[in-house]
Design a protein around this motif. Structure first.
Motif: not given
Length: 287
Positions: A40-46, A91-94
């Motif tokens: 999985d690929t995540w974003t550190l958006f917050h 793949t994982i979006l928060n």
């Protein structure tokens, strides 16, 4: 593990004490609802001032996944952020619902990106399922998951996959408690309310914070003794809710004058306090 500050009614932010075990059981428990992994690929958006970032960081890293740090200017521009989602094959979006609605306009427009998002996980504020119809039509394989959460109970409390049924119902359905937590909907005397009756949400279980840093009075007010299990604490959320007939929970807003803006908790009384500090202002009301 960390102290994270949230809004306080007097204009004094309160530091929530979160232990390592609170975070670990959020991501690793016997009845885990997610299948996160090293692919999985995540974003550190917050911002790391907002505890949604805890979920993003450790959801990726504790499972051996990849974490893409989103530059602040990219986060503020839905067009650039969409390009990043495609380029990095996220793949994982928060997302908080407010921001996702802006991103949604770009996603539904013509764009050249091949999106690989498995899960979109919402949190931080109330979701309007009706607005997700266009996304579900274009990306039917992507899971849309609504998670109600509180900083004092470690990021997330409930889980609900949003399907066409929830979109048609157009209710803020926040689902059921995640493993290791329990939710009670109680009246003013801390008695359980029947199905469909509005009450305050209380949370119990292994996610509860140790309390507030150097604020014993506030800790005692918010972390109360449970009438249901000896030695157990309940966290008073200040949120109104009602049980739906199928065992899910409908979120119905705040008891007090707190609002949420892009996921941040803000007390209207605090804004009044700041306005009254301005020279020449004698009275202030914030609605």
């Amino acid at each position: 593990a960390y102290v994270i500050y949230t809004s306080g009614t007097t204009g004094r932010p309160k530091g929530t004490l979160i232990e390592h075990k609170n975070v670990v059981r959020l991501l690793f428990n016997d009845k885990n609802l997610f299948d996160f992994g090293p692919s999985d690929t995540w974003t550190l958006f917050h911002s790391f001032c907002f505890d949604f970032s805890v979920w993003e960081m450790y959801g990726a890293l504790l499972y051996g996944g990849k974490l893409v740090i989103v530059p602040p200017l990219t986060a503020k521009n839905p067009v650039d952020f969409l390009a990043l989602l495609g380029r990095e094959q996220v793949t994982i979006l928060n997302q908080t619902p407010t921001y996702f609605y802006q991103l949604l306009r770009e996603v539904l427009a013509d764009h050249p990106y091949d999106l690989r998002i498995r899960n979109v996980i919402f949190g931080g504020e109330a979701l309007s399922p009706l607005l997700l119809k266009g996304f579900k039509t274009k990306y039917p394989e992507t899971k849309l998951i609504n998670m109600y959460g509180i900083t004092e109970t470690t990021v997330h409390v409930t889980y609900k996959e949003i399907t066409w049924v929830e979109m048609e119902a157009a209710k803020s359905n926040i689902g059921k408690p995640i493993p290791t937590l329990r939710v009670y909907v109680l009246d003013e005397n801390r008695r359980p309310v029947p199905i469909g009756v509005v009450g305050e949400m209380y949370v119990a279980g292994e996610g509860l914070a140790r309390g507030y840093l150097n604020r014993p009075d506030l800790t005692a007010e918010k972390f109360v003794d449970s009438p249901f299990a000896e030695g157990e604490k309940l966290y008073r959320s200040g949120d109104l809710a009602a049980w739906l007939p199928d065992g899910n929970i409908e979120y119905l807003g705040r008891i007090d004058h707190q609002v949420k803006i892009r996921g941040y908790r803000i007390e209207l009384d605090e804004i009044e306090t700041q306005l009254l500090n301005v020279e020449g202002v004698e009275e202030a009301v914030v609605l």
